[in-house]
Design an enzyme around this catalytic site. Sequence first.
Site, mmCIF file in Angstrom:
data_model
loop_
_atom_site.group_PDB
_atom_site.id
_atom_site.type_symbol
_atom_site.label_atom_id
_atom_site.label_comp_id
_atom_site.label_asym_id
_atom_site.label_seq_id
_atom_site.Cartn_x
_atom_site.Cartn_y
_atom_site.Cartn_z
ATOM 1 N N ASP A 42 0.853 -1.205 0.000
ATOM 2 C CA ASP A 42 0.000 0.000 0.000
ATOM 3 C C ASP A 42 0.885 1.251 0.000
ATOM 4 O O ASP A 42 0.390 2.373 -0.108
ATOM 5 C CB ASP A 42 -1.001 -0.005 1.160
ATOM 6 C CG ASP A 42 -0.335 0.072 2.522
ATOM 7 O OD1 ASP A 42 0.899 -0.070 2.613
ATOM 8 O OD2 ASP A 42 -1.074 0.275 3.517
ATOM 9 N N SER A 43 2.224 1.049 0.047
ATOM 10 C CA SER A 43 3.152 2.166 -0.171
ATOM 11 C C SER A 43 2.945 2.770 -1.550
ATOM 12 O O SER A 43 3.440 3.865 -1.827
ATOM 13 C CB SER A 43 4.603 1.687 -0.013
ATOM 14 O OG SER A 43 4.837 0.512 -0.765
ATOM 15 N N GLU A 179 9.139 -4.095 10.618
ATOM 16 C CA GLU A 179 9.510 -2.791 10.058
ATOM 17 C C GLU A 179 9.994 -1.833 11.142
ATOM 18 O O GLU A 179 9.315 -1.635 12.162
ATOM 19 C CB GLU A 179 8.298 -2.181 9.305
ATOM 20 C CG GLU A 179 8.634 -0.814 8.691
ATOM 21 C CD GLU A 179 7.617 -0.309 7.687
ATOM 22 O OE1 GLU A 179 6.660 -1.049 7.358
ATOM 23 O OE2 GLU A 179 7.762 0.841 7.235
HETATM 24 O O1 KIV Z 1 3.545 -1.105 1.774
HETATM 25 C C1 KIV Z 1 4.719 -1.487 1.814
HETATM 26 O O2 KIV Z 1 5.543 -1.243 0.911
HETATM 27 C C2 KIV Z 1 5.136 -2.263 2.979
HETATM 28 C C3 KIV Z 1 6.590 -2.598 3.103
HETATM 29 C C4 KIV Z 1 7.342 -1.391 3.520
HETATM 30 C C5 KIV Z 1 6.818 -3.732 4.014
HETATM 31 O O3 KIV Z 1 4.337 -2.598 3.795
#
Ligand code: KIV
Length: 269
Positions: A42-43, A179
């Site tokens: 979701d990044s 994280e």
């Molecule tokens: O959404 C994302 O990219 C993540 C990673 C940073 C683990 O959750």
Amino acid sequence: MTSVRDVREKAGTTPITMLTAYDATTAGVANEAGIDVLLVGDSMGNTDLGYDSTLPVTVDEVASRTAAVSRGADDALVVADMPFLSVGVDEATSIENCGRMVKEAGADAVKLESGSHTVELTERLVQLGIPVMAHLGLTPQRVKETGYTQQGTTRDEGHEILDLARKHEEAGAFALVLEHIPANLAAQVTDALSIPTIGIGAGSDCDGQVLVVDDVLGLSSYSPPFSKQYGNVREQMLDAVSAYREDVESGGFPADEHSHVVDELDDLY
Ligand code: KIV
């Protein structure tokens, strides 16, 4: 094809490589490079969709990007990241949203930003045949509560993360993302579990590592200090797009070799 079992069996043996991907092209490149797991994170809210956090990301957005990544990657395990409030509000909706990622979008597994509220849900999803990757430490969907600061920095918080990690393993999660927690805490969680831990900002003792692809490529305007840049794609894009603009403005593009003439169309006007 990499399976959930393959990833699980790597715990304590070969380091697991995981990278985010949000489109078929990037997924294809990462797949060709031999990355084990592609996380449709979701990044994407920050990297691709122009939001200032992950909170506005929708189930439709993750499903559409997951389908693209699944089409682009033949070998890697594809994990869909469940967006804010898509799980945890009520069980039926949570299962329906996770099920969509597998049934419609072609994901091999889902990732849940985890806490005490996801232990039972993890168990239920696994019972139903939806593999779950858990995620503890900094969980950016809680940004309103925690900001983006390092988590697990006190003994109480460390115990809480260790306890939740064990509960998610018991509930059937096949892997755990850790994280932005101290490296010595991540090392102890990794030791305590038989499922693999995959770290981001969690030191070198995890069973694998994950980074956001934009950070790896050098595409982000900001990258967290625990990430590493292996390219400078933003600069290369800027150079290429600027050169194109200058070429059009100066009349250099298109040249004869970019144009096609049909003789019988001469003298129409
Ligand atoms: O959404 C994302 O990219 C993540 C990673 C940073 C683990 O959750």
